[in-house]
Design a protein around this motif. Sequence first.
Motif, PDB file in Angstrom:
ATOM      1  N   GLU A   1      30.118  40.131  60.583  1.00 40.48           N
ATOM      2  CA  GLU A   1      30.974  40.369  61.750  1.00 40.48           C
ATOM      3  C   GLU A   1      30.168  40.970  62.895  1.00 40.48           C
ATOM      4  O   GLU A   1      30.345  40.594  64.063  1.00 40.48           O
ATOM      5  CB  GLU A   1      32.127  41.293  61.366  1.00 40.48           C
ATOM      6  N   TYR A   2      29.262  41.905  62.554  1.00 38.94           N
ATOM      7  CA  TYR A   2      28.391  42.464  63.595  1.00 38.94           C
ATOM      8  C   TYR A   2      27.467  41.379  64.154  1.00 38.94           C
ATOM      9  O   TYR A   2      27.206  41.335  65.357  1.00 38.94           O
ATOM     10  CB  TYR A   2      27.584  43.636  63.032  1.00 38.94           C
ATOM     11  N   GLU A   3      26.969  40.533  63.277  1.00 42.49           N
ATOM     12  CA  GLU A   3      26.103  39.449  63.748  1.00 42.49           C
ATOM     13  C   GLU A   3      26.858  38.543  64.720  1.00 42.49           C
ATOM     14  O   GLU A   3      26.325  38.144  65.769  1.00 42.49           O
ATOM     15  CB  GLU A   3      25.606  38.642  62.558  1.00 42.49           C
ATOM     16  N   LYS A   4      28.093  38.249  64.397  1.00 44.56           N
ATOM     17  CA  LYS A   4      28.927  37.385  65.241  1.00 44.56           C
ATOM     18  C   LYS A   4      29.214  38.040  66.598  1.00 44.56           C
ATOM     19  O   LYS A   4      29.130  37.379  67.642  1.00 44.56           O
ATOM     20  CB  LYS A   4      30.227  37.089  64.505  1.00 44.56           C
ATOM     21  N   ARG A   5      29.555  39.331  66.585  1.00 45.65           N
ATOM     22  CA  ARG A   5      29.971  39.989  67.827  1.00 45.65           C
ATOM     23  C   ARG A   5      28.794  40.427  68.694  1.00 45.65           C
ATOM     24  O   ARG A   5      28.862  40.362  69.920  1.00 45.65           O
ATOM     25  CB  ARG A   5      30.827  41.219  67.506  1.00 45.65           C
ATOM     26  N   TYR A   6      27.742  40.930  68.061  1.00 35.44           N
ATOM     27  CA  TYR A   6      26.687  41.605  68.826  1.00 35.44           C
ATOM     28  C   TYR A   6      25.272  41.088  68.519  1.00 35.44           C
ATOM     29  O   TYR A   6      24.347  41.354  69.285  1.00 35.44           O
ATOM     30  CB  TYR A   6      26.667  43.111  68.529  1.00 35.44           C
ATOM     31  N   GLY A   7      25.113  40.469  67.349  1.00 35.35           N
ATOM     32  CA  GLY A   7      23.785  40.189  66.834  1.00 35.35           C
ATOM     33  C   GLY A   7      23.296  41.358  66.002  1.00 35.35           C
ATOM     34  O   GLY A   7      23.617  42.525  66.287  1.00 35.35           O
TER      35      GLY A   7
ATOM     36  N   LYS B   1      42.000  44.100  59.326  1.00 33.22           N
ATOM     37  CA  LYS B   1      41.347  45.045  60.243  1.00 33.22           C
ATOM     38  C   LYS B   1      40.498  44.292  61.267  1.00 33.22           C
ATOM     39  O   LYS B   1      40.486  44.631  62.457  1.00 33.22           O
ATOM     40  CB  LYS B   1      40.477  46.029  59.464  1.00 33.22           C
ATOM     41  N   ILE B   2      39.785  43.289  60.789  1.00 39.15           N
ATOM     42  CA  ILE B   2      38.911  42.516  61.680  1.00 39.15           C
ATOM     43  C   ILE B   2      39.739  41.743  62.700  1.00 39.15           C
ATOM     44  O   ILE B   2      39.416  41.709  63.897  1.00 39.15           O
ATOM     45  CB  ILE B   2      38.026  41.565  60.851  1.00 39.15           C
ATOM     46  N   THR B   3      40.831  41.148  62.252  1.00 37.52           N
ATOM     47  CA  THR B   3      41.708  40.416  63.168  1.00 37.52           C
ATOM     48  C   THR B   3      42.294  41.358  64.221  1.00 37.52           C
ATOM     49  O   THR B   3      42.351  41.029  65.411  1.00 37.52           O
ATOM     50  CB  THR B   3      42.842  39.733  62.383  1.00 37.52           C
ATOM     51  N   ALA B   4      42.702  42.549  63.783  1.00 43.48           N
ATOM     52  CA  ALA B   4      43.332  43.505  64.698  1.00 43.48           C
ATOM     53  C   ALA B   4      42.380  43.982  65.785  1.00 43.48           C
ATOM     54  O   ALA B   4      42.808  44.346  66.885  1.00 43.48           O
ATOM     55  CB  ALA B   4      43.870  44.697  63.919  1.00 43.48           C
ATOM     56  N   SER B   5      41.073  44.007  65.489  1.00 48.53           N
ATOM     57  CA  SER B   5      40.106  44.533  66.467  1.00 48.53           C
ATOM     58  C   SER B   5      39.386  43.437  67.232  1.00 48.53           C
ATOM     59  O   SER B   5      38.441  43.722  67.976  1.00 48.53           O
ATOM     60  CB  SER B   5      39.073  45.415  65.754  1.00 48.53           C
ATOM     61  N   ALA B   6      39.829  42.209  67.078  1.00 48.35           N
ATOM     62  CA  ALA B   6      39.083  41.077  67.638  1.00 48.35           C
ATOM     63  C   ALA B   6      38.875  41.192  69.148  1.00 48.35           C
ATOM     64  O   ALA B   6      37.834  40.767  69.665  1.00 48.35           O
ATOM     65  CB  ALA B   6      39.805  39.768  67.315  1.00 48.35           C
ATOM     66  N   GLU B   7      39.832  41.762  69.864  1.00 46.92           N
ATOM     67  CA  GLU B   7      39.721  41.873  71.318  1.00 46.92           C
ATOM     68  C   GLU B   7      39.310  43.273  71.762  1.00 46.92           C
ATOM     69  O   GLU B   7      39.374  43.589  72.956  1.00 46.92           O
ATOM     70  CB  GLU B   7      41.065  41.507  71.965  1.00 46.92           C
ATOM     71  N   GLN B   8      38.896  44.117  70.807  1.00 50.83           N
ATOM     72  CA  GLN B   8      38.524  45.487  71.131  1.00 50.83           C
ATOM     73  C   GLN B   8      37.005  45.647  71.076  1.00 50.83           C
ATOM     74  O   GLN B   8      36.293  44.817  70.508  1.00 50.83           O
ATOM     75  CB  GLN B   8      39.209  46.452  70.171  1.00 50.83           C
ATOM     76  N   GLN B   9      36.518  46.749  71.628  1.00 51.58           N
ATOM     77  CA  GLN B   9      35.069  46.943  71.698  1.00 51.58           C
ATOM     78  C   GLN B   9      34.472  47.266  70.337  1.00 51.58           C
ATOM     79  O   GLN B   9      33.367  46.825  70.028  1.00 51.58           O
ATOM     80  CB  GLN B   9      34.748  48.066  72.688  1.00 51.58           C
ATOM     81  N   LEU B  10      35.190  48.056  69.533  1.00 47.37           N
ATOM     82  CA  LEU B  10      34.685  48.489  68.238  1.00 47.37           C
ATOM     83  C   LEU B  10      35.309  47.679  67.110  1.00 47.37           C
ATOM     84  O   LEU B  10      36.471  47.269  67.188  1.00 47.37           O
ATOM     85  CB  LEU B  10      34.977  49.974  68.026  1.00 47.37           C
TER      86      LEU B  10
ATOM     87  N   GLY C   1      27.695  47.928  69.014  1.00 49.87           N
ATOM     88  CA  GLY C   1      26.723  46.903  68.676  1.00 49.87           C
ATOM     89  C   GLY C   1      25.286  47.242  68.981  1.00 49.87           C
ATOM     90  O   GLY C   1      24.385  46.438  68.721  1.00 49.87           O
ATOM     91  N   GLU C   2      25.038  48.459  69.520  1.00 46.69           N
ATOM     92  CA  GLU C   2      23.675  48.818  69.918  1.00 46.69           C
ATOM     93  C   GLU C   2      23.086  49.942  69.065  1.00 46.69           C
ATOM     94  O   GLU C   2      22.178  50.658  69.501  1.00 46.69           O
ATOM     95  CB  GLU C   2      23.658  49.199  71.398  1.00 46.69           C
ATOM     96  N   SER C   3      23.560  50.067  67.837  1.00 47.01           N
ATOM     97  CA  SER C   3      23.042  51.107  66.939  1.00 47.01           C
ATOM     98  C   SER C   3      21.537  51.004  66.749  1.00 47.01           C
ATOM     99  O   SER C   3      20.858  52.010  66.516  1.00 47.01           O
ATOM    100  CB  SER C   3      23.746  51.021  65.579  1.00 47.01           C
TER     101      SER C   3
END
Length: 408
Positions: A159-165, A269-278, A327-329
């Motif tokens: 999921e992190y790879e998909k959203r941020y890399g 949880k993933i679906t619920a946060s799909a449009e959120q930053q975290l 996404g910038e950890s």
Amino acid sequence: MPNDVFILGGAQSDFARNWSRQGLEIGDMMEEVVRDGLSDSQLNAEDIQCAHVGNFVGELFCGQGMLGGVLAQKIPEFRGLPISRHEAACASGSMAILAAMADIESGRYESACVLGVEYMRNVPGDKGAEYLGSAAWTGHEGQGVTFMWPHMFSELTLEYEKRYGIDYAHLGEIARINYDNARLNPNSQSRAWEFAEGAFGENDELNPVISGRVRRNDCGQITDGAAVVFLASKGFAEDYAKRNGLALDSIPRIKGWGHTTAGIAYADKITASAEQQLVFPHVNQAIQQAFKRANVELEAIDAIETHDCFAMTEYMAIDHFGITPPGESWKVIEAGDIAMGGRLPINPSGGLIGLGHPVGATGVRMMLDAYKQSSNQADSYQVANAKNIATLNIGGSATTTASFVVGV
């Protein structure tokens, strides 16, 4: 905070011990760590007015429930006390702490023993994985998967790879830092372990894949262990301080706390946060609750003890604490900020990866290490000049989240 809750001390077991190989039971572990904690804290059993036990799966690993009764059996001075047991998977210990705090804040009791315990190394690995998988939504997710939690946190990596890399090198570095810190901790499960060059990279021989994007050295440990802390009201702490020649303001207290619960299903949880930053907004919510109640900002935190059941969990925690943007950890990992001696050390204890993860004990162990750090008692793994420590403890796929701020 409505009323101050002070931490008078505590103890943990040696997380490298295998209690079943020594012919010892879960009750023996409970007894030993409570006795050690009372001694180290200069308390008598008779000083304790109530007790709370955090445990996840005693019924499965040991065939033993009713752990409050086991505690009273092994510590006869506790017989007659109100004792409760609390369960929220890996956050069970934190739930026990919250319940003890409520007892003290309400004025019902002035002192509390909080014990976290898990006995896990007495069954084969596949059976242990099955038992631990019960913190997922049984029958609804992860079906056909051999190792539930490596699978789940591989999904989080994807999921992190998909959203941020995401770059595996940063996850490997998290694991390496935790093992390095664990070498400094005399109670860590991995303190004597050695790793070959390349063991924290994508090397299928030295660091084999367990499930998907999760490799062996990314994983928290299967651990036998217990930890205890003793909490007290301000009045009790004042008497304790006088008795022991201490200044009250030298005794750490729980400055703030946060607690949230999401639905058990990871995919929801993933679906619920799909449009959120975290990815997990409710995790950040619990952290922010703790900071607000403590009246502190992130800049006031000197170290963090966070949940790293997998390296990916710590990677998630970094941006959910607000240390970096979402996404910038990787930025603070590359900068060395989270290592010992860095700007904000994370898991100076070694964390779940290096120190060990006796599931029901982890939240209490984090509280104990926050107490040690803020009172300058962490010895070989002390963070210099640490005053305020934050914790983050999660259960399941970030289903239950608890966060505390501890300091002087």
